[in-house]
Design a protein around this motif. Structure first.
Motif, PDB file in Angstrom:
ATOM      1  N   UNK A   9       9.258  -0.913   4.886  1.00 41.49           N
ATOM      2  CA  UNK A   9      10.129  -0.100   5.745  1.00 41.49           C
ATOM      3  C   UNK A   9       9.868   1.482   5.432  1.00 41.49           C
ATOM      4  N   UNK A  10      10.270   1.651   4.180  1.00 40.74           N
ATOM      5  CA  UNK A  10      10.073   3.196   3.976  1.00 40.74           C
ATOM      6  C   UNK A  10       8.894   3.822   3.983  1.00 40.74           C
ATOM      7  N   UNK A  11       8.060   2.993   3.354  1.00 41.48           N
ATOM      8  CA  UNK A  11       6.410   3.619   3.416  1.00 41.48           C
ATOM      9  C   UNK A  11       6.114   3.725   5.029  1.00 41.48           C
ATOM     10  N   UNK A  12       6.216   2.752   5.985  1.00 38.76           N
ATOM     11  CA  UNK A  12       5.989   3.037   7.194  1.00 38.76           C
ATOM     12  C   UNK A  12       6.647   3.988   7.998  1.00 38.76           C
ATOM     13  N   UNK A  13       7.937   4.203   7.579  1.00 34.71           N
ATOM     14  CA  UNK A  13       8.634   5.374   8.173  1.00 34.71           C
ATOM     15  C   UNK A  13       8.288   6.658   7.572  1.00 34.71           C
ATOM     16  N   UNK A  14       7.889   6.823   6.603  1.00 36.71           N
ATOM     17  CA  UNK A  14       7.248   8.055   6.112  1.00 36.71           C
ATOM     18  C   UNK A  14       5.952   8.273   6.660  1.00 36.71           C
ATOM     19  N   UNK A  15       5.034   7.395   7.259  1.00 40.24           N
ATOM     20  CA  UNK A  15       3.777   7.665   7.599  1.00 40.24           C
ATOM     21  C   UNK A  15       4.088   8.136   8.928  1.00 40.24           C
ATOM     22  N   UNK A  16       5.047   7.450   9.812  1.00 43.94           N
ATOM     23  CA  UNK A  16       5.317   7.841  11.176  1.00 43.94           C
ATOM     24  C   UNK A  16       5.721   9.382  11.231  1.00 43.94           C
ATOM     25  N   UNK A  17       6.831   9.585  10.185  1.00 44.45           N
ATOM     26  CA  UNK A  17       7.117  10.861  10.146  1.00 44.45           C
ATOM     27  C   UNK A  17       6.230  12.177   9.865  1.00 44.45           C
ATOM     28  N   UNK A  18       5.136  11.713   8.932  1.00 44.15           N
ATOM     29  CA  UNK A  18       4.405  12.712   8.530  1.00 44.15           C
ATOM     30  C   UNK A  18       3.475  12.957   9.862  1.00 44.15           C
TER      31      UNK A  18
END
Length: 107
Positions: A9-18
């Motif tokens: 979830x943390x990795x997915x979230x970072x990708x969305x934010x980027x």
């Protein structure tokens, strides 16, 4: 600070934010474009919430990226400790070996 749902979830979230920040749009903008509440998107970006497949598709469509780009490189291990490390291939191989042993015993 809120608990992280999982490493995935943390990795997915970072990708969305980027991607969102690269495009220069706000959480509110992305919420309107994807028809997802901006507070939910914020939770996803922080890794507090794990998005559903539908949510990933909506976000990807709004951001004009392939939904798979959010998942690339993730494994089941990114969701926490697994009870076993077997795959379908392992199961098929084990069943084939058991079948061979049964045939040898009958002969």
């Amino acid at each position: 600070m809120p608990n992280i749902h999982s490493e995935a979830a943390l990795k997915i979230g970072r990708r969305v934010r980027e991607i969102r920040q690269h495009l220069g749009i706000s959480l509110e903008d992305l919420g309107e474009l994807s028809e997802i509440s901006w507070t939910s998107i914020g939770k996803i970006e922080r890794g507090v919430s794990s998005p559903t497949a539908e949510t990933l598709v909506r976000l990807a469509t709004a951001l004009e990226v392939d939904p798979g780009s959010f998942l690339t490189g993730l494994t089941a291990d990114d969701y926490g400790v697994r009870l076993h490390q077997l795959s379908a291939r392992d199961l098929i191989r084990a069943r084939a070996e058991q079948g061979g042993q049964r045939r040898r015993r009958k002969a």
